[in-house]
Design a protein around this motif. Structure first.
Motif, PDB file in Angstrom:
ATOM      1  N   ALA A 294      -2.284 -12.265  -3.226  1.00  0.00           N
ATOM      2  CA  ALA A 294      -3.710 -12.545  -3.641  1.00  0.00           C
ATOM      3  C   ALA A 294      -4.546 -12.576  -2.267  1.00  0.00           C
ATOM      4  O   ALA A 294      -5.715 -13.305  -2.524  1.00  0.00           O
ATOM      5  CB  ALA A 294      -3.999 -13.785  -4.614  1.00  0.00           C
ATOM      6  N   ARG A 295      -4.321 -12.608  -1.184  1.00  0.00           N
ATOM      7  CA  ARG A 295      -5.089 -12.668   0.046  1.00  0.00           C
ATOM      8  C   ARG A 295      -6.219 -11.763  -0.223  1.00  0.00           C
ATOM      9  O   ARG A 295      -6.274 -10.659  -0.905  1.00  0.00           O
ATOM     10  CB  ARG A 295      -4.068 -12.275   1.252  1.00  0.00           C
ATOM     11  N   PRO A 296      -7.366 -12.316   0.461  1.00  0.00           N
ATOM     12  CA  PRO A 296      -8.517 -11.367   0.195  1.00  0.00           C
ATOM     13  C   PRO A 296      -8.747 -10.276   1.290  1.00  0.00           C
ATOM     14  O   PRO A 296      -7.800 -10.034   1.837  1.00  0.00           O
ATOM     15  CB  PRO A 296      -9.677 -12.258   0.770  1.00  0.00           C
ATOM     16  N   GLU A 297      -9.649  -9.368   0.962  1.00  0.00           N
ATOM     17  CA  GLU A 297     -10.081  -8.074   1.953  1.00  0.00           C
ATOM     18  C   GLU A 297      -8.910  -7.268   1.808  1.00  0.00           C
ATOM     19  O   GLU A 297      -8.582  -6.467   3.094  1.00  0.00           O
ATOM     20  CB  GLU A 297     -10.461  -8.751   3.043  1.00  0.00           C
ATOM     21  N   GLY A 298      -8.156  -7.109   0.779  1.00  0.00           N
ATOM     22  CA  GLY A 298      -7.089  -6.056   0.604  1.00  0.00           C
ATOM     23  C   GLY A 298      -5.793  -6.416   1.296  1.00  0.00           C
ATOM     24  O   GLY A 298      -4.802  -5.533   1.206  1.00  0.00           O
ATOM     25  N   ALA A 299      -5.609  -7.677   1.833  1.00  0.00           N
ATOM     26  CA  ALA A 299      -4.265  -8.036   2.708  1.00  0.00           C
ATOM     27  C   ALA A 299      -3.222  -8.092   1.518  1.00  0.00           C
ATOM     28  O   ALA A 299      -2.210  -7.927   1.749  1.00  0.00           O
ATOM     29  CB  ALA A 299      -4.534  -9.107   3.316  1.00  0.00           C
ATOM     30  N   GLY A 300      -3.847  -8.792   0.301  1.00  0.00           N
ATOM     31  CA  GLY A 300      -2.829  -9.121  -0.621  1.00  0.00           C
ATOM     32  C   GLY A 300      -2.310  -7.883  -1.355  1.00  0.00           C
ATOM     33  O   GLY A 300      -0.979  -7.795  -1.629  1.00  0.00           O
ATOM     34  N   ASP A 301      -3.222  -6.791  -1.466  1.00  0.00           N
ATOM     35  CA  ASP A 301      -2.787  -5.582  -2.107  1.00  0.00           C
ATOM     36  C   ASP A 301      -1.691  -4.906  -1.139  1.00  0.00           C
ATOM     37  O   ASP A 301      -0.763  -4.299  -1.487  1.00  0.00           O
ATOM     38  CB  ASP A 301      -4.058  -4.709  -2.066  1.00  0.00           C
ATOM     39  N   ARG A 302      -1.972  -5.040   0.262  1.00  0.00           N
ATOM     40  CA  ARG A 302      -0.920  -4.190   1.083  1.00  0.00           C
ATOM     41  C   ARG A 302       0.236  -5.161   1.086  1.00  0.00           C
ATOM     42  O   ARG A 302       1.436  -4.275   1.193  1.00  0.00           O
ATOM     43  CB  ARG A 302      -1.687  -4.410   2.749  1.00  0.00           C
ATOM     44  N   SER A 343      10.873   3.773  -9.964  1.00  0.00           N
ATOM     45  CA  SER A 343       9.363   3.760 -10.060  1.00  0.00           C
ATOM     46  C   SER A 343       8.647   2.395 -10.301  1.00  0.00           C
ATOM     47  O   SER A 343       9.472   1.482 -10.309  1.00  0.00           O
ATOM     48  CB  SER A 343       9.026   4.550 -11.281  1.00  0.00           C
ATOM     49  N   TRP A 344       7.478   2.448  -9.979  1.00  0.00           N
ATOM     50  CA  TRP A 344       6.808   1.364 -10.111  1.00  0.00           C
ATOM     51  C   TRP A 344       5.393   1.586 -10.815  1.00  0.00           C
ATOM     52  O   TRP A 344       5.087   2.817 -10.773  1.00  0.00           O
ATOM     53  CB  TRP A 344       6.505   0.726  -8.957  1.00  0.00           C
ATOM     54  N   GLY A 345       4.572   0.723 -11.431  1.00  0.00           N
ATOM     55  CA  GLY A 345       3.413   0.735 -12.031  1.00  0.00           C
ATOM     56  C   GLY A 345       2.661  -0.496 -12.393  1.00  0.00           C
ATOM     57  O   GLY A 345       3.289  -1.657 -12.304  1.00  0.00           O
ATOM     58  N   TYR A 346       1.481  -0.293 -12.766  1.00  0.00           N
ATOM     59  CA  TYR A 346       0.791  -1.378 -12.975  1.00  0.00           C
ATOM     60  C   TYR A 346       0.418  -1.601 -14.869  1.00  0.00           C
ATOM     61  O   TYR A 346       0.247  -0.719 -15.376  1.00  0.00           O
ATOM     62  CB  TYR A 346      -0.843  -1.378 -12.659  1.00  0.00           C
ATOM     63  N   ASP A 347       1.015  -2.787 -14.965  1.00  0.00           N
ATOM     64  CA  ASP A 347       1.142  -3.016 -16.571  1.00  0.00           C
ATOM     65  C   ASP A 347       1.642  -1.868 -17.470  1.00  0.00           C
ATOM     66  O   ASP A 347       1.200  -1.529 -18.285  1.00  0.00           O
ATOM     67  CB  ASP A 347      -0.241  -3.469 -17.123  1.00  0.00           C
ATOM     68  N   ALA A 352      10.439   0.865 -13.388  1.00  0.00           N
ATOM     69  CA  ALA A 352      11.408  -0.104 -12.922  1.00  0.00           C
ATOM     70  C   ALA A 352      10.784  -1.757 -12.368  1.00  0.00           C
ATOM     71  O   ALA A 352      11.443  -2.666 -12.237  1.00  0.00           O
ATOM     72  CB  ALA A 352      12.515   0.568 -11.802  1.00  0.00           C
ATOM     73  N   VAL A 353       9.710  -1.280 -11.686  1.00  0.00           N
ATOM     74  CA  VAL A 353       9.193  -2.478 -10.801  1.00  0.00           C
ATOM     75  C   VAL A 353       7.574  -2.456 -11.673  1.00  0.00           C
ATOM     76  O   VAL A 353       7.075  -1.573 -11.269  1.00  0.00           O
ATOM     77  CB  VAL A 353       8.837  -2.564  -9.424  1.00  0.00           C
ATOM     78  N   ARG A 354       7.131  -3.406 -12.241  1.00  0.00           N
ATOM     79  CA  ARG A 354       5.973  -3.475 -12.920  1.00  0.00           C
ATOM     80  C   ARG A 354       5.087  -4.852 -12.162  1.00  0.00           C
ATOM     81  O   ARG A 354       5.441  -5.723 -12.028  1.00  0.00           O
ATOM     82  CB  ARG A 354       6.221  -3.869 -14.478  1.00  0.00           C
ATOM     83  N   VAL A 355       3.712  -4.290 -12.299  1.00  0.00           N
ATOM     84  CA  VAL A 355       2.826  -5.403 -11.770  1.00  0.00           C
ATOM     85  C   VAL A 355       2.117  -5.753 -12.943  1.00  0.00           C
ATOM     86  O   VAL A 355       1.242  -5.257 -13.622  1.00  0.00           O
ATOM     87  CB  VAL A 355       1.891  -4.839 -10.766  1.00  0.00           C
ATOM     88  N   PRO A 356       2.460  -7.105 -13.639  1.00  0.00           N
ATOM     89  CA  PRO A 356       1.968  -7.415 -14.701  1.00  0.00           C
ATOM     90  C   PRO A 356       0.320  -7.941 -14.442  1.00  0.00           C
ATOM     91  O   PRO A 356      -0.326  -8.231 -13.570  1.00  0.00           O
ATOM     92  CB  PRO A 356       2.569  -8.803 -15.120  1.00  0.00           C
ATOM     93  N   ASN A 357      -0.304  -7.701 -15.732  1.00  0.00           N
ATOM     94  CA  ASN A 357      -1.954  -8.156 -15.572  1.00  0.00           C
ATOM     95  C   ASN A 357      -1.829  -9.484 -15.545  1.00  0.00           C
ATOM     96  O   ASN A 357      -1.037 -10.380 -15.848  1.00  0.00           O
ATOM     97  CB  ASN A 357      -2.787  -7.987 -16.895  1.00  0.00           C
ATOM     98  N   GLY A 358      -2.940 -10.094 -14.715  1.00  0.00           N
ATOM     99  CA  GLY A 358      -2.979 -11.561 -14.871  1.00  0.00           C
ATOM    100  C   GLY A 358      -4.086 -11.958 -13.560  1.00  0.00           C
ATOM    101  O   GLY A 358      -4.352 -11.370 -12.964  1.00  0.00           O
ATOM    102  N   PRO A 359      -4.572 -13.236 -13.320  1.00  0.00           N
ATOM    103  CA  PRO A 359      -5.405 -13.584 -12.533  1.00  0.00           C
ATOM    104  C   PRO A 359      -4.759 -13.561 -10.891  1.00  0.00           C
ATOM    105  O   PRO A 359      -3.649 -13.313 -11.047  1.00  0.00           O
ATOM    106  CB  PRO A 359      -5.683 -14.984 -12.763  1.00  0.00           C
ATOM    107  N   PRO A 360      -5.547 -13.218 -10.103  1.00  0.00           N
ATOM    108  CA  PRO A 360      -4.959 -13.103  -8.676  1.00  0.00           C
ATOM    109  C   PRO A 360      -3.819 -14.110  -8.244  1.00  0.00           C
ATOM    110  O   PRO A 360      -2.911 -13.817  -7.507  1.00  0.00           O
ATOM    111  CB  PRO A 360      -6.254 -13.062  -7.749  1.00  0.00           C
ATOM    112  N   ALA A 361      -4.172 -15.248  -8.494  1.00  0.00           N
ATOM    113  CA  ALA A 361      -3.068 -16.401  -8.089  1.00  0.00           C
ATOM    114  C   ALA A 361      -1.934 -16.229  -8.568  1.00  0.00           C
ATOM    115  O   ALA A 361      -1.040 -16.940  -8.176  1.00  0.00           O
ATOM    116  CB  ALA A 361      -3.893 -17.669  -8.570  1.00  0.00           C
TER     117      ALA A 361
END
Length: 466
Positions: A294-302, A343-347, A352-361
């Motif tokens: 959840a780091r800001p300015e794209g660091a968390g996404d990376r 494979s991976w994907g959002y929600d 095989a690896v999912r990024v669930p929906n939810g708040p950044p924290a």
């Protein structure tokens, strides 16, 4: 022979003295008739001893002697000679010590009984001994320590699926699921009526979890008759999270037996219905505060992308840990909600690896490959090692998949145990993460287990060819 770790995991420093834990138990429950000391082996089968309740304090004072070679047994409990850790070594004893916080009552036992999880150390002249690296819990501890050195703390939650079955029938007969009150063999996902039909048993499971301090959360009726899922709350202690998963399986099994049923964590017990998985949610908390993802300015996404990239890059080599049984590969079929591709994907529950929906924290990765029979400590160790590989090497994953991943072109997970054993046994990543000795011994054990299944003649073959 496997090398021993030289350090001590930080868990020991922050916990109250052992005498406090014993005294608190005795004050709350009295002296038990029996203490069950529980040591999960390489296949997550619980091994150990019954010790008289009057000797409870001796477990903490003197430890429990069990052969180091307990981690060279196959799924049937037989010695695998090719591991070269049995008579070749004199079959020496290790010394097992209680895992702090796991001394609990056993509510389903017929007489006053306590249980405590133990972990193996190798006598080395010190008071406690060096952690024995063939113990999966010690493997996980070493990887958690690598995160700690980077100022990161894994935050982990397990989800566990299982079937309730009728008592065993004739040897070799297929299992019979316990249908809800309607008696229908049908898919009825998330049905409240199925929870109601099994309410007394499920309430007893929840009560046992409360008695043992297991952080049980949601209970769900799953995709098949008699199939359920129990989720555990997240923990910022990865070792405790994996301990919870081991002990939850014991609660489910013990309470089911008290109700005259069987629980199974077999990955694919019924041909026509969904298999049972063990999903693992992982985020990384910074010791300075906050979720790395959840780091800001794209660091968390990376950071999240790199962690996912590491998981995908190491997935083929680690599949044998996630799917350790011959039966488990029957679960990995298209359209089953079990992944078949790297494979991976959002929600997206088809990857095989999912990024669930939810708040950044609460941003996290959900790893969906492992079967319910897999070893929680080894599964989590392989997941964390893969994430760390991606973060350290800044591995970029392929584009995330959207829609039905079964219809996308993507690298396939190992479709057979034979392929998975071969990949595991030759993997530089596994050698880096677990050590060359562990890689060799685990591969040898699984290769012999696979050979036993491939030698068996199936009833279908008699039906066809006799």
């Amino acid at each position: 022979m496997p090398s021993s770790a030289t350090g001590r995991h930080a868990e020991d420093a922050a916990l109250p003295p052992a005498e406090d834990e014993v005294a608190a138990y005795l004050a709350a429950f009295g002296t038990p008739d029996v203490v069950e000391v529980l040591l999960p082996d390489t296949s997550a089968v619980l091994r150990g001893k019954w010790i008289p309740g009057a000797a409870l304090r001796k477990i903490w004072k003197d430890g429990v002697a069990i052969p180091l070679s307990i981690f060279g047994l196959d799924i049937w409990g037989r010695e695998v000679d090719a591991t070269e850790i049995h008579l070749e070594t004199g079959d020496k004893d290790g010394l097992c010590w209680p895992v702090p916080g796991t001394l609990k009552p056993v509510p389903w036992a017929p007489r006053p009984t306590a249980q405590v999880l133990i972990t193996m150390h190798e006598p080395d002249g010190s008071a406690r001994g060096a952690p024995w690296k063939l113990d999966p819990r010690q493997q996980l501890a070493a990887i958690v320590d690598r995160f700690a050195a980077r100022g990161l703390v894994p935050c982990v939650a397990f989800e566990l699926e299982f079937y309730l079955l009728k008592p065993a029938g004739a040897p070799g007969a297929p299992p019979e699921p316990v249908f809800p009150a309607t008696g229908e063999a049908r898919q009825n996902m998330y049905a409240m009526s199925d929870l109601d039909a099994f309410a007394p048993l499920l309430h007893d499971m929840r009560a046992a979890c409360i008695a043992q301090g297991l952080p049980a959360d949601t209970v769900i009726s799953e995709a098949a008759p008699g199939q359920f899922e129990i989720n555990l709350y997240h923990r910022t202690d990865a070792l405790a999270a994996a301990d919870d998963a081991i002990l939850l399986r014991r609660v489910i099994d013990g309470v089911a037996r008290r109700h005259g049923l069987r629980a199974t964590f077999m990955a694919k017990p019924l041909v026509d219905f969904a298999g049972s998985g063990m999903h693992v949610h992982v985020s990384l908390m910074e010791t300075s505060g906050g979720n790395l993802f959840a780091r800001p300015e794209g660091a968390g996404d990376r950071a999240l992308r790199h962690a996912a990239g590491g998981l995908l890059a190491t997935m083929a080599d680690s599949t044998l840990i996630f799917v350790p049984s011959y039966n488990g590969y029957r679960r990995l079929v298209p359209g089953s909600y079990a992944p078949i591709s790297i494979s991976w994907g959002y929600d997206n529950r088809s990857v095989a690896v999912r990024v669930p929906n939810g708040p950044p924290a609460a941003r996290r990765l959900e790893h969906r490959i492992a079967g319910a029979e897999a070893h929680p400590h080894l599964v989590l160790a392989a997941i964390l090692a893969g994430m760390l590989e991606g973060i350290e090497a800044q591995i970029e994953p392929p584009p995330p998949l959207s829609g039905n991943a079964y219809e996308h072109e993507a690298p396939r997970l190992s479709p057979s145990m034979e392929e998975a054993v071969t990949r595991f046994g030759a993997s530089p990543f596994i050698a880096r993460a677990f050590g060359e000795d562990y890689r060799r011994i685990y591969a040898v054990m699984k290769r012999e287990e696979m050979a036993a299944f491939t030698r068996a003649i199936l009833p279908l073959e008699y039906d066809v060819y006799l």
